[in-house]
Write a protein that holds these residues in place. Structure first.
Motif, PDB file in Angstrom:
ATOM      1  N   ALA A  49      37.630  32.122  37.044  1.00  0.00           N
ATOM      2  CA  ALA A  49      36.448  32.502  37.518  1.00  0.00           C
ATOM      3  C   ALA A  49      34.975  33.053  37.152  1.00  0.00           C
ATOM      4  O   ALA A  49      34.713  33.893  37.706  1.00  0.00           O
ATOM      5  CB  ALA A  49      36.687  33.779  38.840  1.00  0.00           C
ATOM      6  N   ALA A 108      32.976  27.667  46.559  1.00  0.00           N
ATOM      7  CA  ALA A 108      32.815  28.913  47.638  1.00  0.00           C
ATOM      8  C   ALA A 108      31.379  29.000  46.831  1.00  0.00           C
ATOM      9  O   ALA A 108      31.964  29.417  45.849  1.00  0.00           O
ATOM     10  CB  ALA A 108      33.929  29.325  47.872  1.00  0.00           C
ATOM     11  N   ARG A 109      31.141  29.569  47.681  1.00  0.00           N
ATOM     12  CA  ARG A 109      30.084  31.129  46.606  1.00  0.00           C
ATOM     13  C   ARG A 109      30.105  32.069  47.605  1.00  0.00           C
ATOM     14  O   ARG A 109      31.241  32.434  48.265  1.00  0.00           O
ATOM     15  CB  ARG A 109      28.493  30.658  47.183  1.00  0.00           C
ATOM     16  CG  ARG A 109      27.687  31.189  48.107  1.00  0.00           C
ATOM     17  CD  ARG A 109      26.518  30.672  48.624  1.00  0.00           C
ATOM     18  NE  ARG A 109      26.115  29.296  48.274  1.00  0.00           N
ATOM     19  CZ  ARG A 109      24.966  29.125  48.193  1.00  0.00           C
ATOM     20  NH1 ARG A 109      24.119  30.453  48.211  1.00  0.00           N
ATOM     21  NH2 ARG A 109      24.756  27.692  48.016  1.00  0.00           N
ATOM     22  N   ASP A 143      40.916  36.412  48.536  1.00  0.00           N
ATOM     23  CA  ASP A 143      41.324  35.936  46.656  1.00  0.00           C
ATOM     24  C   ASP A 143      42.746  35.414  46.702  1.00  0.00           C
ATOM     25  O   ASP A 143      43.736  35.497  45.899  1.00  0.00           O
ATOM     26  CB  ASP A 143      40.098  37.202  45.943  1.00  0.00           C
ATOM     27  CG  ASP A 143      39.008  36.337  45.550  1.00  0.00           C
ATOM     28  OD1 ASP A 143      38.671  35.257  46.700  1.00  0.00           O
ATOM     29  OD2 ASP A 143      38.093  36.705  44.292  1.00  0.00           O
ATOM     30  N   LYS A 160      38.561  39.151  43.098  1.00  0.00           N
ATOM     31  CA  LYS A 160      39.543  38.810  42.308  1.00  0.00           C
ATOM     32  C   LYS A 160      40.813  40.030  41.126  1.00  0.00           C
ATOM     33  O   LYS A 160      41.109  39.997  41.376  1.00  0.00           O
ATOM     34  CB  LYS A 160      39.252  37.339  41.568  1.00  0.00           C
ATOM     35  CG  LYS A 160      38.062  37.458  40.400  1.00  0.00           C
ATOM     36  CD  LYS A 160      37.252  36.511  40.036  1.00  0.00           C
ATOM     37  CE  LYS A 160      35.833  37.153  39.056  1.00  0.00           C
ATOM     38  NZ  LYS A 160      35.170  37.484  39.800  1.00  0.00           N
ATOM     39  N   VAL A 176      37.835  24.793  43.971  1.00  0.00           N
ATOM     40  CA  VAL A 176      37.274  25.239  45.233  1.00  0.00           C
ATOM     41  C   VAL A 176      36.258  25.682  45.256  1.00  0.00           C
ATOM     42  O   VAL A 176      35.372  26.537  44.370  1.00  0.00           O
ATOM     43  CB  VAL A 176      38.524  26.676  45.368  1.00  0.00           C
ATOM     44  CG1 VAL A 176      37.796  27.454  46.897  1.00  0.00           C
ATOM     45  CG2 VAL A 176      39.795  26.701  45.618  1.00  0.00           C
ATOM     46  N   LEU A 196      44.172  33.257  47.980  1.00  0.00           N
ATOM     47  CA  LEU A 196      43.810  32.291  46.887  1.00  0.00           C
ATOM     48  C   LEU A 196      44.707  32.176  46.057  1.00  0.00           C
ATOM     49  O   LEU A 196      45.363  30.642  45.468  1.00  0.00           O
ATOM     50  CB  LEU A 196      42.557  32.080  46.608  1.00  0.00           C
ATOM     51  CG  LEU A 196      41.830  31.422  46.227  1.00  0.00           C
ATOM     52  CD1 LEU A 196      42.170  29.620  46.715  1.00  0.00           C
ATOM     53  CD2 LEU A 196      40.778  31.035  45.222  1.00  0.00           C
ATOM     54  N   PHE A 207      43.133  31.333  37.145  1.00  0.00           N
ATOM     55  CA  PHE A 207      42.069  30.799  37.844  1.00  0.00           C
ATOM     56  C   PHE A 207      41.299  31.077  36.674  1.00  0.00           C
ATOM     57  O   PHE A 207      40.222  32.782  36.667  1.00  0.00           O
ATOM     58  CB  PHE A 207      42.129  32.097  38.959  1.00  0.00           C
ATOM     59  CG  PHE A 207      41.111  32.490  40.077  1.00  0.00           C
ATOM     60  CD1 PHE A 207      41.260  33.256  40.758  1.00  0.00           C
ATOM     61  CD2 PHE A 207      40.013  31.498  40.150  1.00  0.00           C
ATOM     62  CE1 PHE A 207      40.073  33.743  41.879  1.00  0.00           C
ATOM     63  CE2 PHE A 207      39.467  31.136  40.796  1.00  0.00           C
ATOM     64  CZ  PHE A 207      39.136  32.697  42.268  1.00  0.00           C
ATOM     65  N   ARG A 217      36.440  28.324  40.844  1.00  0.00           N
ATOM     66  CA  ARG A 217      35.525  27.939  42.073  1.00  0.00           C
ATOM     67  C   ARG A 217      34.535  27.560  41.674  1.00  0.00           C
ATOM     68  O   ARG A 217      33.974  28.767  40.648  1.00  0.00           O
ATOM     69  CB  ARG A 217      35.666  28.864  42.132  1.00  0.00           C
ATOM     70  CG  ARG A 217      35.027  29.779  43.627  1.00  0.00           C
ATOM     71  CD  ARG A 217      35.842  30.765  44.473  1.00  0.00           C
ATOM     72  NE  ARG A 217      35.997  32.384  43.818  1.00  0.00           N
ATOM     73  CZ  ARG A 217      36.301  32.860  44.489  1.00  0.00           C
ATOM     74  NH1 ARG A 217      36.743  33.170  45.141  1.00  0.00           N
ATOM     75  NH2 ARG A 217      37.019  34.292  43.557  1.00  0.00           N
ATOM     76  N   PHE A 273      32.416  37.197  47.760  1.00  0.00           N
ATOM     77  CA  PHE A 273      33.791  37.116  48.097  1.00  0.00           C
ATOM     78  C   PHE A 273      34.772  38.508  48.452  1.00  0.00           C
ATOM     79  O   PHE A 273      34.466  39.651  48.535  1.00  0.00           O
ATOM     80  CB  PHE A 273      34.850  36.731  47.279  1.00  0.00           C
ATOM     81  CG  PHE A 273      33.843  35.487  46.205  1.00  0.00           C
ATOM     82  CD1 PHE A 273      33.619  35.491  45.270  1.00  0.00           C
ATOM     83  CD2 PHE A 273      34.593  33.722  46.960  1.00  0.00           C
ATOM     84  CE1 PHE A 273      33.008  34.425  44.551  1.00  0.00           C
ATOM     85  CE2 PHE A 273      33.611  33.102  46.331  1.00  0.00           C
ATOM     86  CZ  PHE A 273      32.824  33.218  45.166  1.00  0.00           C
TER      87      PHE A 273
END
Ligand code: 3Y8
Ligand code: NAP
Length: 254
Positions: A138, A176-177, A185, A210, A174, A188, A136, A158, A180
């Protein structure tokens, strides 16, 4: 010379904390302008006048400060926006304009976290020189190219805006803003069977979901430490900023 009794604050924004400051400054009725770099298609609207785009380096910022009668600069940018922060220090020194940064403390691992710290993005890329995993990643869009030397992984990306093309062959996106939520998360990461999370040490609340999800799932995190910045006044709450403005010659009318 700027008339400090008519304050005009430049907020270098782009973060959750900058948005909270913009709200407070607007409620105080202070003259201020909110500045975005223009990185995303639709930046969040603000309760202040907004400008979008670079200033044109240090000299561009000095000119902007002088031409717009800016009385104070608040650097509320993200800890990884190090070029902007360095420019603000230089420009405010040259323009003799008071500068304060609104910062958020770095995240620290808790006892049940499994973090490995690396000093910067190139070191994170080196740390991914291992057998293929489901990663992931991120860290946004701007540094994806750096990771193209590690194409073996299956990446979950993301991004704030849908990308035209990607420098990574095995990547799911993904769009997205943040801010989160931990449960989202976690779901996901379970859906994508994430094995490793790569994160910048942004601090604050908007991106930490996350990390909480990784802890809940018992997953390791590759944590990228923030760039080191030169000395400057650093404040950590909105109240401290308003107090600083009041005591650095800005008449809040109180
Ligand atoms: C344009 C302006 C709010 C403020 C929202 C914060 C929280 C949510 C979490 C993940 C990590 C990432 C990224 C992230 C977060 C907040 C905050 C934050 C991380 C917006 C915004 C702008 C940007 C720029 C964007 C970068 C990218 C970074 C996505 C607005 C939404 C990964 C940083 O496509 C691009 O070019 C994106 C560029 C810089 C980092 C990168 O290298 O790609 N932020 N993010 C700002 C400008 O133009 O001046 O619309 O609000 C703001 C926010 N993003 O409360 O609403 O305060 O940090 N932003 C990171 O931390 O690693 C996402 O997915 O888990
Ligand atoms: P950066 O690398 O430090 O800055 C590069 C150049 O972008 C600066 O020299 C400046 O251009 C321009 N710039 C940056 N922030 C600006 C702002 N708020 N207003 C006007 N110009 C700005 O910055 P970055 O990492 O690309 O970050 C850009 C924006 O995204 C910032 O607002 C930051 O708060 C936000 N953000 C960044 C991250 C991240 O991970 N980097 C995460 C969340 C939000 P000139 O030299 O031409 O003036």
């Amino acid at each position: 010379m700027t008339n400090l009794l008519r304050p005009n604050v430049l907020i270098l924004g782009g973060t959750t904390e900058a948005n909270a400051l913009a709200k407070a400054v607007s409620e105080q009725g202070l003259a201020a302008i909110y500045s975005y770099a223009g990185r995303v298609e639709k930046p969040r609207p603000q309760p202040l006048p907004v400008r979008v785009g670079g200033f044109g380096g240090v000299q561009g910022l000095v000119t902007y400060i002088r031409d717009n009668g800016i009385s104070h600069v608040i650097d509320a940018t993200h800890p990884f926006a190090s070029q902007m922060s360095r420019n603000a220090i230089e420009a405010c020194r040259e323009a003799q304009t008071p500068l304060a940064a609104l910062t958020r403390p770095a995240w620290r691992a808790q006892s049940d976290d499994d973090w490995r710290h690396v000093p910067d993005i190139p070191a994170a890329v080196d740390a991914l020189n291992v057998e293929a995993k489901r990663v992931f990643l991120a860290v946004g869009r701007m540094h994806l190219e750096d990771f193209s030397t590690q194409p073996q992984h299956r990446y979950l990306l993301r991004l704030v805006d849908a990308p035209e093309e990607l420098p990574l062959p095995n990547a799911e996106v993904v769009v997205a803003r943040g801010p989160f939520a931990e449960a989202d998360d976690r779901a996901l990461m379970q859906r994508y069977e994430t094995q490793l999370v790569v994160s910048k040490n942004a601090g604050g609340t908007g991106a930490r979901a996350k990390l909480d999800a990784a802890r809940a799932l018992g997953l390791p995190v590759l944590m990228i430490d923030r760039p080191v910045l030169p000395e400057r006044t650093e404040l950590s709450t909105i109240a401290q900023v308003l107090d600083w403005l009041a005591h650095s010659g800005v008449n809040l009318g109180v």
